[in-house]
Design a protein around this motif. Structure first.
Motif, PDB file in Angstrom:
ATOM      1  N   LYS A   1      15.414 -31.729  -5.268  1.00  0.00           N
ATOM      2  CA  LYS A   1      16.166 -30.675  -5.643  1.00  0.00           C
ATOM      3  C   LYS A   1      15.426 -29.499  -6.170  1.00  0.00           C
ATOM      4  N   GLY A   2      15.920 -28.173  -5.721  1.00  0.00           N
ATOM      5  CA  GLY A   2      15.513 -27.109  -5.825  1.00  0.00           C
ATOM      6  C   GLY A   2      14.520 -26.306  -4.606  1.00  0.00           C
ATOM      7  N   ASP A   3      14.324 -24.970  -4.925  1.00  0.00           N
ATOM      8  CA  ASP A   3      13.443 -24.369  -3.967  1.00  0.00           C
ATOM      9  C   ASP A   3      12.251 -23.765  -4.716  1.00  0.00           C
ATOM     10  N   PRO A   4      11.093 -24.316  -4.297  1.00  0.00           N
ATOM     11  CA  PRO A   4       9.723 -23.621  -5.036  1.00  0.00           C
ATOM     12  C   PRO A   4       9.544 -22.361  -5.269  1.00  0.00           C
ATOM     13  N   VAL A   5       9.959 -21.669  -4.191  1.00  0.00           N
ATOM     14  CA  VAL A   5      10.146 -20.009  -3.968  1.00  0.00           C
ATOM     15  C   VAL A   5      10.927 -19.345  -4.805  1.00  0.00           C
ATOM     16  N   LYS A   6      12.176 -19.899  -5.076  1.00  0.00           N
ATOM     17  CA  LYS A   6      13.253 -19.075  -5.860  1.00  0.00           C
ATOM     18  C   LYS A   6      13.506 -19.801  -7.116  1.00  0.00           C
ATOM     19  N   ASP A   7      13.205 -21.138  -7.367  1.00  0.00           N
ATOM     20  CA  ASP A   7      13.755 -21.837  -8.616  1.00  0.00           C
ATOM     21  C   ASP A   7      12.531 -21.791  -9.604  1.00  0.00           C
ATOM     22  N   ASP A   8      12.693 -21.828 -10.685  1.00  0.00           N
ATOM     23  CA  ASP A   8      11.641 -21.996 -11.718  1.00  0.00           C
ATOM     24  C   ASP A   8      11.536 -23.579 -12.145  1.00  0.00           C
ATOM     25  N   ALA A   9      12.293 -24.471 -11.601  1.00  0.00           N
ATOM     26  CA  ALA A   9      12.053 -25.987 -11.734  1.00  0.00           C
ATOM     27  C   ALA A   9      12.606 -26.555 -10.385  1.00  0.00           C
ATOM     28  N   VAL A  10      11.816 -27.475 -10.216  1.00  0.00           N
ATOM     29  CA  VAL A  10      12.276 -28.572  -9.160  1.00  0.00           C
ATOM     30  C   VAL A  10      12.193 -30.118  -9.544  1.00  0.00           C
ATOM     31  N   LEU A  11      12.968 -30.758  -8.929  1.00  0.00           N
ATOM     32  CA  LEU A  11      12.925 -32.145  -9.050  1.00  0.00           C
ATOM     33  C   LEU A  11      12.152 -32.822  -7.683  1.00  0.00           C
ATOM     34  N   VAL A  12      11.251 -33.858  -8.073  1.00  0.00           N
ATOM     35  CA  VAL A  12      10.394 -34.248  -6.901  1.00  0.00           C
ATOM     36  C   VAL A  12      10.212 -35.758  -7.090  1.00  0.00           C
ATOM     37  N   GLU A  13       9.954 -36.479  -5.841  1.00  0.00           N
ATOM     38  CA  GLU A  13       9.683 -37.638  -5.838  1.00  0.00           C
ATOM     39  C   GLU A  13       8.358 -38.051  -5.386  1.00  0.00           C
TER      40      GLU A  13
ATOM     41  N   CYS B   1      -2.100 -38.203  -4.961  1.00  0.00           N
ATOM     42  CA  CYS B   1      -0.643 -38.315  -4.284  1.00  0.00           C
ATOM     43  C   CYS B   1      -0.690 -38.752  -3.064  1.00  0.00           C
ATOM     44  N   LYS B   2      -0.145 -39.662  -2.440  1.00  0.00           N
ATOM     45  CA  LYS B   2      -0.014 -39.881  -0.931  1.00  0.00           C
ATOM     46  C   LYS B   2       1.192 -39.106  -0.182  1.00  0.00           C
ATOM     47  N   SER B   3       2.235 -39.137  -1.167  1.00  0.00           N
ATOM     48  CA  SER B   3       3.411 -38.279  -0.540  1.00  0.00           C
ATOM     49  C   SER B   3       4.250 -37.701  -1.529  1.00  0.00           C
ATOM     50  N   LEU B   4       4.659 -36.722  -1.348  1.00  0.00           N
ATOM     51  CA  LEU B   4       5.845 -36.052  -2.168  1.00  0.00           C
ATOM     52  C   LEU B   4       7.010 -35.318  -1.599  1.00  0.00           C
ATOM     53  N   THR B   5       8.001 -35.465  -2.158  1.00  0.00           N
ATOM     54  CA  THR B   5       9.279 -35.058  -1.341  1.00  0.00           C
ATOM     55  C   THR B   5      10.189 -34.141  -2.460  1.00  0.00           C
ATOM     56  N   ILE B   6      10.491 -33.001  -2.172  1.00  0.00           N
ATOM     57  CA  ILE B   6      11.441 -32.241  -3.287  1.00  0.00           C
ATOM     58  C   ILE B   6      12.548 -32.745  -3.126  1.00  0.00           C
TER      59      ILE B   6
ATOM     60  N   PRO C   1       3.306 -26.834 -11.964  1.00  0.00           N
ATOM     61  CA  PRO C   1       2.417 -27.935 -12.727  1.00  0.00           C
ATOM     62  C   PRO C   1       2.421 -29.217 -11.903  1.00  0.00           C
ATOM     63  N   THR C   2       1.606 -29.989 -11.967  1.00  0.00           N
ATOM     64  CA  THR C   2       1.781 -31.503 -11.533  1.00  0.00           C
ATOM     65  C   THR C   2       1.092 -32.410 -12.434  1.00  0.00           C
ATOM     66  N   PRO C   3       1.452 -33.526 -12.648  1.00  0.00           N
ATOM     67  CA  PRO C   3       0.974 -34.416 -13.621  1.00  0.00           C
ATOM     68  C   PRO C   3      -0.180 -35.361 -13.118  1.00  0.00           C
TER      69      PRO C   3
ATOM     70  N   SER D   1       3.555 -29.025   3.821  1.00  0.00           N
ATOM     71  CA  SER D   1       4.154 -30.349   3.262  1.00  0.00           C
ATOM     72  C   SER D   1       4.873 -29.836   1.852  1.00  0.00           C
ATOM     73  N   ASP D   2       5.652 -30.618   1.200  1.00  0.00           N
ATOM     74  CA  ASP D   2       6.210 -30.424  -0.029  1.00  0.00           C
ATOM     75  C   ASP D   2       5.042 -30.205  -1.320  1.00  0.00           C
ATOM     76  N   ARG D   3       4.136 -31.016  -1.036  1.00  0.00           N
ATOM     77  CA  ARG D   3       3.290 -30.964  -1.925  1.00  0.00           C
ATOM     78  C   ARG D   3       2.454 -29.738  -1.916  1.00  0.00           C
ATOM     79  N   ARG D   4       2.232 -29.247  -0.656  1.00  0.00           N
ATOM     80  CA  ARG D   4       1.358 -27.766  -0.640  1.00  0.00           C
ATOM     81  C   ARG D   4       2.259 -26.688  -1.245  1.00  0.00           C
ATOM     82  N   ARG D   5       3.643 -26.860  -0.996  1.00  0.00           N
ATOM     83  CA  ARG D   5       4.686 -25.693  -1.262  1.00  0.00           C
ATOM     84  C   ARG D   5       4.736 -25.770  -2.760  1.00  0.00           C
TER      85      ARG D   5
END
Length: 333
Positions: free
Chosen positions: A53-65, A46-51, A36-38, A25-29
């Motif tokens: 913008k961004g790749d958590p492996v390659k990028d230093d920042a990601v946009l999630v919902e 958090c019942k659901s999380l979707t990335i 960090p998570t709020p 899941s995106d949350r696990r990634r």
């Protein structure tokens, strides 16, 4: 099964080392990659999380919902400066650009853009156009409650019951009451309950008076000690699992520091996590605690701050050194 990174992808791996078909899941990634998570009180459900913008492996920042109880909406997460910022819907395009540009401090950049927009608005003209009044809002350090706003005096015949005795507070709040809050630095926390004096005394007597209060306090302390020991033991275990090559002395130091009052290992979202959420909370806590230790003990971070460098910039400067130590401690002995 355990999570592993292979060829730029995060996958589940079975005990025999073979990859599993189970989707990550995106949350696990984002957790696995150290973002960090709020988290908030109650374990940061958090019942659901979707990335977005961004790749958590390659990028230093990601946009999630995210969708959940403690955090909900769009967030910009930065691994470089250990920060997460709530994003308004109209700021999505800006947030996506910040992910692409890998800014040193996402919060500073967002605040800069937001300030530019605020400064460009003529508040007086806008208020006049819409028929509104304008008040100047000032933060204050003091007491308040929803019913009376800023609070100075207790009504006649009422009394103050400080927080701490959950059973007594719940019983008193069945009747008329106000919850007294303490506001400081823009944040509020409950400090007690204001209720009719007779109601407080009646509730206290129904719960066994002073003897009942002593029994509850004794039981509370026993429970707290057991919980403290369990959390400390499990946190140390999580640190060792994620960083098997961390020196034993460093392991003790990180664990001890993290469990001090006000540190990440004593945060509400760790202390009051449900059994289902505690493992994930401690995993996140372990990484944050180790990163904080490396930042202060293995880099020039504190000296850089003393030179007047902004916090976000200072964290960016030492981020490479931190990752080097993290990778070294991750290696299996």
């Amino acid at each position: 099964m355990e999570l592993e990174e292979k060829n730029g992808e995060i996958i589940w791996v079975k005990k025999d080392g073979s990859p599993a078909k189970r989707k990550v899941s995106d949350r696990r990634r984002i957790d696995f990659c150290g973002f960090p998570t709020p988290f908030g009180p109650g374990g940061g459900a958090c019942k659901s999380l979707t990335i977005i913008k961004g790749d958590p492996v390659k990028d230093d920042a990601v946009l999630v919902e995210a969708g959940g109880y403690s955090w909900h909406g769009k967030y910009l997460l930065s691994r470089t400066d250990d920060d997460c910022v709530r994003i308004r819907d109209e700021e999505r395009e800006l947030a996506e650009r910040l992910v692409e540009e890998s800014k040193e401090s996402i919060r500073e950049e967002l605040e800069r853009v937001r300030k530019e927009k605020r400064d460009a608005v003529d508040i007086e003209a806008l208020a006049k156009e819409r028929g509104l009044k304008v008040w100047e809002a000032n933060q204050f350090d003091g007491y308040w409650c929803k019913e009376h706003d800023e609070f100075n005096d207790i009504p006649d015949g009422w009394d103050f019951l400080p927080s701490g005795d959950g059973a007594l507070t719940r019983k008193v709040r069945r009747g008329p009451h106000c919850i007294l809050m303490k506001k400081k630095h823009g944040h509020s926390k409950p400090v007690g309950t204001i209720a009719p004096s007779d109601n407080i005394e009646q509730a206290r007597e129904e719960l066994g008076g002073e003897e009942g209060a002593k029994r509850r306090e004794k039981s509370k302390k026993r429970g707290q000690k057991k919980r403290e020991k369990r959390i400390t033991k499990n946190l140390k275990k999580k640190i060792r699992q994620q960083f098997p090559s961390i020196p034993k002395k460093k392991l003790e130091e990180v664990t001890s520091k993290a469990r001090r009052k006000g540190s990440v290992g004593s945060a509400d979202w760790v202390y009051f996590s449900s059994e289902e959420e505690e493992e994930e909370s401690l995993r996140q806590t372990a990484r944050l605690a180790v990163k904080a230790h490396i930042r202060h003990k293995h880099t020039d971070y504190d000296q850089i701050l003393l030179q007047g460098v902004p916090k976000g910039r200072a964290r960016f400067i030492v981020s490479g050194q931190i990752e080097e130590v993290l990778e070294k401690w991750k290696k299996t002995q």
